[in-house]
Scaffold this motif. Structure first.
Motif, PDB file in Angstrom:
ATOM      1  N   GLU A 110       0.821  -1.205   0.000  1.00 36.84           N
ATOM      2  CA  GLU A 110       0.000   0.000   0.000  1.00 36.84           C
ATOM      3  C   GLU A 110       0.856   1.256   0.000  1.00 36.84           C
ATOM      4  OE1 GLU A 110      -3.262   0.457  -0.363  1.00 36.84           O
ATOM      5  OE2 GLU A 110      -3.277  -1.673  -0.804  1.00 36.84           O
TER       6      GLU A 110
ATOM      7  N   ASP B 173       0.700   4.092  -2.866  1.00 34.68           N
ATOM      8  CA  ASP B 173       0.426   5.496  -2.585  1.00 34.68           C
ATOM      9  C   ASP B 173       1.565   6.379  -3.067  1.00 34.68           C
ATOM     10  OD1 ASP B 173      -1.999   5.005  -1.517  1.00 34.68           O
ATOM     11  OD2 ASP B 173      -1.385   5.182   0.585  1.00 34.68           O
TER      12      ASP B 173
ATOM     13  N   SER C  13      -6.211   6.159   0.331  1.00 31.40           N
ATOM     14  CA  SER C  13      -6.907   4.971   0.846  1.00 31.40           C
ATOM     15  C   SER C  13      -8.077   5.358   1.747  1.00 31.40           C
ATOM     16  CB  SER C  13      -5.926   4.079   1.611  1.00 31.40           C
ATOM     17  OG  SER C  13      -5.299   4.799   2.657  1.00 31.40           O
TER      18      SER C  13
END
Length: 553
Positions: free
Chosen positions: A27, A31, A502
């Motif tokens: 993640e 990002d 997110s």
């Protein structure tokens, strides 16, 4: 009570910990790639002006074509009064002038798609240079026009160039500027566009419209010369094409004033980072290939697809029909129809200068304040300005000229309040509201929708005047739409300031109405905490001597 042996517990916890670490790393990488935050980090703790001079210069030069964009947008304001004059050398009806004003945005979606395609094949800067070609051709057609169709084609070409040449500039700045400078450098483009509007209004006040068209070519050609002579291609694109040596040369130019970190230069550190992120992107693409286009289309039917698309459609609807762009494209005509009696060309110059100054303040506002309050304040201010302006415009029409200056002041304040939020924030949200899997195509779709709504709003101006009964009623219509925007923002617009991508995606999974979203988010967090507590109790080690080991895991 069921007993668990220690090795089984350790194995289970280690697997869970390893899985969580891998997911977090994935993640973080995702990002970083989406936000481009990692493209310029790791080689210096602080940024000094001297160190960043090459980057700043490259970004500013790449953004200079925005001056020509501002020229194209404001040109209709100085052209239409001449075409509608009784003694015009080239006469146009009101229906024809509405097309002349609005046709410039029709080709913007096409230009954006062409720009995205060419950027990947030819590079950021080469696409920018190619984008100038239709702009020059369009201005030549306008300057030599002997009929209205020639004017329309000229405006169409300059509109095509608007998206074709500016999209590569924004992408280039995103890939080149370091994180602490990126926001300022990206906002420099719209600021230069506002400056181009000022130049267009000033020249239109004193120079014939054909000569203004010839002069406009200069503002289109000079940027491509500067780019060719001074600016290196984006190292990110060069690495994506396997041109590692060229990428290294580009980075050496951009970071030539950066001190070395040990034995490694800033350019070498950057090259390593970019190549690593290229590998991560390729891995992500390989994993997602099995879904293809059908997977992306299905993603639009998910809450994270249709909810933000619906919100953006409504957001741009309120933006366009609140009159923000109508007053810019018809600035001179607007002052004529209000009947204030002031020099409409000088008044339009004031509008351009006000927008230019406010665009510089807007960058600070966006960094400091949240999106929802800014949009609500902006909409309320716009509604108040248009309400008061419409009232005094009605008095002027009825013969009372005691407040002739009020509509001029109100329009200037209207421009200021629009720059607080409603003019700028919708454009900044076209990418951040969507999940990674559809962000690119969703951004293009929402950008195209915005331009189609802009076209409809510009086309409707003359019809609104006829239908509502005059300029004062149109202003009250703008005020009503602005009040509608307040309700829309309060009910539906999510807060994205300071939020991770997110977190925005998770918001749309659970919410559509912004009202009450905070309390729902607190409930979700509480449920997650309770869920985490359950497995933790089950995996608590039975042997106290192993507690330290378990904590480390």
């Amino acid at each position: 009570m069921q007993m668990y042996d220690s090795p089984t517990i350790y194995a289970h916890v280690e697997r869970e910990a390893s899985k969580n670490i891998e997911e977090n790393e994935r993640e973080c990488f995702k990002d970083a790639i989406v936000s481009s935050r990692s493209l310029n980090k790791g080689f210096t703790e602080t940024t000094t002006i001297r160190n960043a001079i090459p980057e700043i210069a490259a970004c500013i030069i790449a953004a200079t074509f925005h001056i020509s964009v501002g020229f194209s947008m404001a040109y209709s304001a100085i052209l239409i009064p001449h075409l509608e004059a009784a003694d015009a050398e080239l006469h146009a009806t009101q229906e024809e002038t509405s097309w002349i004003a609005s046709v410039v945005v029709v080709c913007t979606p096409v230009g954006a798609l062409m720009g995205g395609f060419l950027m990947e094949i030819l590079g950021r800067l080469r696409t920018l240079q190619i984008g100038v070609i239709p702009c020059v051709a369009g201005w030549i057609l306008i300057a030599l026009s002997t009929n209205i169709p020639m004017l329309l084609v000229g405006r169409l070409l300059t509109g095509l160039s608007t998206a074709l040449a500016t999209s590569p500039a924004i992408v280039y700045i995103t890939e080149v500027a370091r994180p602490e400078l990126r926001g300022s450098m990206i906002s420099f483009g719209p600021t230069l566009a506002s400056f181009g509007m000022v130049l267009s209004y000033v020249k239109g006040a004193y120079i014939h419209w054909r000569l203004v068209a010839w002069i406009s070519i200069i503002y289109a050609v000079v940027p491509i010369i500067l780019v060719e002579l001074f600016v290196p291609e984006s190292p990110v694109w060069l690495v994506s094409k396997g041109r590692t040596e060229d990428a290294k040369k580009s980075l050496e130019w951009l970071y030539k004033y950066e001190p070395k970190q040990g034995k490694v230069s800033a350019a070498e550190a950057q090259l390593t980072t970019i190549m690593k992120e290229k590998e991560i992107k390729l891995n992500e693409q390989r994993k997602s290939k099995h879904g293809g286009l059908s997977t992306k289309m299905r993603a639009f039917l998910k809450p994270t697809g249709w909810k933000p698309m619906t919100i953006l459609f409504l957001f741009f609807f309120f933006q366009q029909f609140s009159g923000i762009y109508i007053t810019l494209f018809y600035a001179v005509t607007w002052f004529q129809e209000v009947g204030a009696g002031v020099n409409e060309y000088l008044a339009s110059i004031l509008v351009g200068v006000t927008r230019f100054l406010c665009s510089m303040v807007n960058t600070w506002l966006l960094r400091r304040f949240r999106r929802r309050p800014l949009c609500i304040v902006s909409s309320l201010g716009m509604a108040a300005c248009m309400t008061v302006s419409g009232y005094f415009t009605l008095l002027i029409r009825d013969g009372d000229r005691s407040g002739y200056w009020v509509p001029v002041l109100c329009l200037l304040l209207y421009v200021c309040t629009s720059m607080v939020g409603m003019l700028t924030i919708p454009w900044t949200m076209t990418a951040e509201l969507f999940p990674t899997e559809i962000r690119g195509i969703a951004h293009s779709i929402s950008y195209s929708i915005a331009n189609m709504l802009m076209f409809a709003a510009l086309q409707s101006y003359r019809s609104l005047q006829s239908f509502l009964g005059g300029s004062y009623a149109v202003q009250w219509f703008f005020a009503g739409i602005s009040l509608g925007a307040v309700v829309f923002v309060w009910l539906l617009l999510p807060e994205t300031h300071g939020k991770k991508l997110s977190e925005i995606e998770e918001y749309f999974q659970n919410n559509f109405l912004a009202v009450g979203a905070k309390s729902e988010a607190r409930k979700q967090r509480a449920r997650r905490r309770n869920k985490r507590k359950g497995p933790t109790a089950l995996t608590q080690p039975l042997n106290p001597s192993h507690s330290k080991t378990m904590q480390n895991v």
